[in-house]
Design a protein around this motif. Structure first.
Motif, PDB file in Angstrom:
ATOM      1  N   LYS A  56      37.549  36.467  40.681  1.00 12.21           N
ATOM      2  CA  LYS A  56      38.314  35.447  39.956  1.00 12.21           C
ATOM      3  C   LYS A  56      38.201  35.631  38.447  1.00 12.21           C
ATOM      4  O   LYS A  56      39.132  35.307  37.702  1.00 12.21           O
ATOM      5  CB  LYS A  56      37.830  34.048  40.365  1.00 12.21           C
ATOM      6  CG  LYS A  56      37.931  33.750  41.852  1.00 12.21           C
ATOM      7  CD  LYS A  56      39.360  33.856  42.360  1.00 12.21           C
ATOM      8  CE  LYS A  56      39.455  33.420  43.816  1.00 12.21           C
ATOM      9  NZ  LYS A  56      38.746  34.339  44.741  1.00 12.21           N
ATOM     10  N   HIS A  59      40.993  37.613  37.060  1.00 15.36           N
ATOM     11  CA  HIS A  59      42.233  36.869  36.821  1.00 15.36           C
ATOM     12  C   HIS A  59      42.175  36.141  35.482  1.00 15.36           C
ATOM     13  O   HIS A  59      43.168  36.093  34.745  1.00 15.36           O
ATOM     14  CB  HIS A  59      42.487  35.879  37.953  1.00 15.36           C
ATOM     15  CG  HIS A  59      42.741  36.536  39.277  1.00 15.36           C
ATOM     16  ND1 HIS A  59      43.866  37.294  39.526  1.00 15.36           N
ATOM     17  CD2 HIS A  59      42.015  36.547  40.428  1.00 15.36           C
ATOM     18  CE1 HIS A  59      43.827  37.736  40.770  1.00 15.36           C
ATOM     19  NE2 HIS A  59      42.712  37.307  41.331  1.00 15.36           N
ATOM     20  N   THR A 158      35.809  27.546  40.586  1.00 13.57           N
ATOM     21  CA  THR A 158      36.773  26.520  40.178  1.00 13.57           C
ATOM     22  C   THR A 158      36.406  26.019  38.785  1.00 13.57           C
ATOM     23  O   THR A 158      37.061  26.359  37.800  1.00 13.57           O
ATOM     24  CB  THR A 158      36.789  25.354  41.191  1.00 13.57           C
ATOM     25  OG1 THR A 158      35.437  24.987  41.509  1.00 13.57           O
ATOM     26  CG2 THR A 158      37.503  25.758  42.474  1.00 13.57           C
ATOM     27  N   THR A 161      35.668  29.024  36.372  1.00 12.09           N
ATOM     28  CA  THR A 161      36.826  29.758  35.860  1.00 12.09           C
ATOM     29  C   THR A 161      37.609  28.907  34.861  1.00 12.09           C
ATOM     30  O   THR A 161      38.154  29.433  33.881  1.00 12.09           O
ATOM     31  CB  THR A 161      37.738  30.205  37.014  1.00 12.09           C
ATOM     32  OG1 THR A 161      37.983  29.100  37.892  1.00 12.09           O
ATOM     33  CG2 THR A 161      37.098  31.335  37.800  1.00 12.09           C
TER      34      THR A 161
END
Length: 325
Positions: A56, A59, A158, A161
């Motif tokens: 993640k 990203h 969650t 990030t």
């Protein structure tokens, strides 16, 4: 009474946790000189910012690269896993690397860091754990502390990030403001889509595509009607013998005049029915300003001028066609 698994309650809880995490990043950002020093180092950079991560975090790294590029800081994305399979070659001697990792201790990061240090490029660690391997090895630590993920199992990235994303945005905006990056600079990097058009499309770009309906101030009613109908803009400018703008006549003006006029129509002249001092806009103004003026006055066209001289019309349909409405 709302159930424990009510989606609204869950959503609010997640958003509150993530908001608190961002506030936590804001609270600690001044505890170390690293953030300000990192900004200064990037401002003096001759190369590019290379942002890397895995999972993640990769990203988030990609989004950070997009934001940096769009706000005047040349940047590249490098996936941490691909770096050891050839992508490390994209890093040049004058570049600056930002590595994103919540733990700072993933196997890929531990393999990558010695290779980066061998290249001699500055390294910033965007981490939650300021005592991690990555943070200890980095030249600068961008600390985004997160105690718990919004995921009920504390597993899915969650909150972490979101905090990293917000800190990356803060870095990009600091660089933007330090460079005095203007709306015009932004427009040059965003020529496509509605956003680009708002920032670069000028009134003249649209008005030059239109015809230029005009009549003299002594023009007869028939000539006025033919000019408005033939040029298909719903209006005509009225000029005097010195080519100066003295007013505008719209098809609405004609309808209102025909409703109330009781004299001889063949005696009507442009001066009798024009609206003086019409709303104008300069040919070099942005098209979005034309839209704002139309909306403020509830009208559908503006007279376009160039150094005060009539040079055409811009119509609401022009702005609709460009997607600005």
């Amino acid at each position: 009474m709302k159930q424990q698994n009510d989606p609204i309650l869950i959503a609010k809880k997640v958003l509150q946790q993530e908001a608190e995490a961002i506030q936590g990043v804001a609270d600690v950002i001044g505890n170390s000189p690293d953030f300000a020093q990192c900004v200064a180092a990037i401002l003096s950079l001759r190369g590019r910012v290379v942002v890397t991560g895995i999972g993640k975090s990769a990203h988030i790294a990609g989004k950070m690269v997009a934001t940096l590029n769009s706000t005047g800081t040349p940047a590249l994305f490098m996936h941490a896993a691909d770096a050891i399979h050839g992508d490390l070659g994209m890093i040049q001697a004058d570049d600056f690397v930002i590595a994103i990792s919540k733990s700072g201790d993933t196997p890929e990061i531990k393999v990558l860091v010695p290779l980066l240090k061998r290249k001699g490029v500055p390294l910033a660690a965007l981490v939650s754990n300021a005592e991690s391997y990555l943070a200890v090895q980095a030249n600068y630590v961008l600390h985004a502390p997160v105690t718990r993920e919004a995921c009920p199992h504390n597993l899915a990235p969650t909150t972490s990030t979101t905090a990293a994303l917000a800190l990356g945005d803060a870095l990009a905006v600091c660089l933007l403001e330090s460079r005095a990056f203007s709306r015009q600079d932004f427009a040059r990097l965003h020529p496509g889509g509605t956003l680009g058009k708002e920032l670069y499309l000028k009134v003249g770009d649209l008005s030059r595509q239109n015809q230029q309906p005009r009549v003299r101030d002594d023009a007869a009613l028939k000539e006025i009607i033919l000019e408005i109908s033939g040029k298909r803009l719903g209006a005509t400018a009225v000029l005097n013998t010195q080519e100066e703008l003295v007013g505008i006549i719209t098809d609405g003006d004609l309808r209102r005049m025909l409703t109330t006029f009781e004299g001889r129509l063949d005696a009507v002249r442009a001066l009798d029915i024009l609206t003086p001092a019409p709303v104008t806009i300069d040919i070099d103004d942005f098209a979005v300003e034309a839209l704002a003026r139309m909306q403020a006055r509830n009208i559908t066209q503006l007279v376009v001028t160039d150094d005060g001289r009539f040079c055409g019309f811009i119509h609401l349909h022009d702005l609709l066609r460009e997607g600005l409405v």
